[in-house]
Design an enzyme around this catalytic site. Sequence first.
Site, PDB file in Angstrom:
ATOM      1  CE  LYS A  31      -7.809 -15.982 -10.359  1.00 54.98           C
ATOM      2  NZ  LYS A  31      -7.137 -15.933 -11.637  1.00 54.98           N
ATOM      3  CB  THR A  32      -6.181 -21.539 -11.945  1.00 53.67           C
ATOM      4  OG1 THR A  32      -5.837 -20.227 -11.539  1.00 53.67           O
ATOM      5  CG2 THR A  32      -5.451 -21.861 -13.231  1.00 53.67           C
ATOM      6  CG  ASP A 217      -7.850 -15.960 -15.128  1.00 49.45           C
ATOM      7  OD1 ASP A 217      -8.615 -15.806 -14.161  1.00 49.45           O
ATOM      8  OD2 ASP A 217      -6.671 -16.334 -15.022  1.00 49.45           O
ATOM      9  CD  GLU A 218      -6.564 -12.331 -12.425  1.00 42.55           C
ATOM     10  OE1 GLU A 218      -7.378 -11.618 -11.789  1.00 42.55           O
ATOM     11  OE2 GLU A 218      -5.664 -12.974 -11.878  1.00 42.55           O
ATOM     12  CD  GLN A 248      -7.392 -11.376  -6.193  1.00 40.96           C
ATOM     13  OE1 GLN A 248      -6.264 -11.628  -6.568  1.00 40.96           O
ATOM     14  NE2 GLN A 248      -8.297 -12.310  -5.989  1.00 40.96           N
ATOM     15  NE  ARG A 606      -1.804 -12.774  -4.158  1.00 40.73           N
ATOM     16  CZ  ARG A 606      -2.850 -13.313  -4.777  1.00 40.73           C
ATOM     17  NH1 ARG A 606      -2.664 -14.221  -5.697  1.00 40.73           N
ATOM     18  NH2 ARG A 606      -4.080 -12.953  -4.463  1.00 40.73           N
TER      19      ARG A 606
END
Length: 673
Positions: A31-32, A217-218, A248, A606
């Site tokens: 996504k980044t 973002d997020e 998340q 992660r």
Amino acid sequence: MSVVRLNEQQSMAVKQTSSPLLVLAGAGSGKTAVITQKIVHLITRCGYQPNQIAAVTFTNKAAKEMKARVGKLLGDSSVKGLIVSTFHNLGLNIIRREHRTIGIRQNFTIFDDQDSLALMRELCKKDVDADKSELIEILNRISAWKNDLKLPDQAIAQAKDNDELLAAKLYEAYTRSLKAYNAVDFDDLILVPTLLFQQNETIREKWHHRIRYLLVDEYQDTNTSQYELVKLLTGKLGNFTVVGDDDQSIYSWRGAQPKNLELLQKDFPNLKVVKLEQNYRSCGRILKSANVLIANNPHLFDKKLWSDKNYGEPIRVLSVKEDNDEAERVVNEILSRRIKQNLKYRDFAILYRGNHQSRLIERALVIKQVPYKVSGSTSFFARAEIKDIMAYLKLLINPDDDNAFIRIANVPRREIGATTLEKLGSYANQRGIGMFAAIFELGLEEHLTGKGLSAVRRFGQLIVKASDNLKRGDTLAVLNELLAYIGYHGYLFETSSSPKAAEYRWSNVAELLKWIEKGIEDNAQAEDPFATTVTKICLREMLDRNSEEESEQNEVQLMTLHASKGLEFPHVYLLGMEEELLPHKSSIEEDNIEEERRLAYVGITRAKETLSIMVAKQRQRYGEMINSVPSRFLEEMPQEDLDWEEDRQQLSDDEKRERGKNNLANLRKMLSS
DNA sequence: TCTGCATTAATTTTT
DNA sequence: TTAATGCAGA
């Protein structure tokens, strides 16, 4: 990096600019990359100027990384004016620009939660008898109201019981105090701009003009006031892309509303939705386990994460006798695997539920001389010496900050006691001015007697002089001179239990001064580099400073599960996978297992190559050993992918037999699948 | 007003 | 167990 191949969905997400876009981005789905590529696309293909685009994140770390990535793609010079910042920083900038309309004077102070707590304590002092946890409870309520865009009068009107009414009244008093102190708290950084945009069309239009495209973002972490701000900033046009993943969402306790994901569809009927489902991070087994675990949660959107990486090693569940063994085991593992597999320290991350869990691990790491870095811990700012120095700095910048004034008026001791402060405070109150300003009023002489008066005036002059010096001389030299003058170094030695402790505390002060020095350098072009730096420190923006230097560093990474979101590591150790820890006791009591499950999900995802989960049978709690049970999440994970490993020495025969059976069962399952 | 001792609360996560 | 808070006495 400059040539990035995007998959079909990613590419769609980048190119969709004509209507508002929601990108549902699973863990590790790039996504980044999408956000950064989209910024590039907007600038190079869609005719946007960099200064017309804003990308908003939740953490400083994420903002920093994004800025660096875009800079690399386009060149640092061609992204001038591009806003990449945290929500709070964006809000701060809006308040700064519009402070006159809002009715806040320049050089306002930002209260962190420690400051808020001190203020609340002061407000309660008079008539309410409340201990620390009750004060925090009240502050949490106030924070929830602010995040929900509820103002004090609404809170008072809607109070359901006496407790709530009391909190609402304190909310009102708290708001009034902040105003008087020329200060804002963290929640205000979002709330104030949102209210401003709601009420003032001219200014809203101005910012529409300024920010033509917004990326968030997020997004699942946005609360009500943040979503409102997004809507106000983008207007009906809906020139935005938001990226989020409801799996998340781990900040509901901070007011985050994952249902903002759904609301988007209602509020913007022309919303396009793109799902990123290919995971590029973890090997298959880790991804599968995470998927199986999170399938136990209800979902807002259907999503199937897949990976074409290899399946990878089994997930090890290492069961140890007690928490000490857990720490020792993890450190030994890291040491031996580093050698055997020729790895770097920075390839390892140790993740845990609560900050306190780092202590044992840190001790073990120190003993074995393993370099490590604890990130995201705010404890530095909770230290008395840091709070003291910060209060001096805040008072120098904003003399109306009574909170800072009260903290340091008598630190180090200069014979300004509680009674003197009380009298000064009530005089200032009655005159409607700050305590610092009151010092120099002639009328004060009627309220304070000789000794108190002269002590207070001496202190006032000290600050005035330092403040004058700041306008001229080199900032750091002035600060050092101030510290020397008040004898802070000596004060630390007088008040610490040992010279060693005093030295340590002084080294913290030195660290803070180093940050300030660096901040002033970095913000040399700002109107007031010193004030800017102090603000940035308040926003914790300098917590993980020099990220480039950092990535060169070779240290084992320690952090909470919350702090790990958005990061990835080749080898992850997940500590304390036990009932009452993960899921946490209070979440079990509050019946909020789902968020804990998401937290576990974040931790698992992660890991790129291997994941090791630690379970201790006993753990120290408040100084006494208590038994603990493996987390229900372990049962929810696919057993055929878990490799249970007991600590051999501590195994009884029965346990060994049991383990053998389990292993056999696992083996069968594996062969049959 | 300050110091030292005793008592008690804490451990969820952060801008 | 540790760290913070509160109280009594100088």
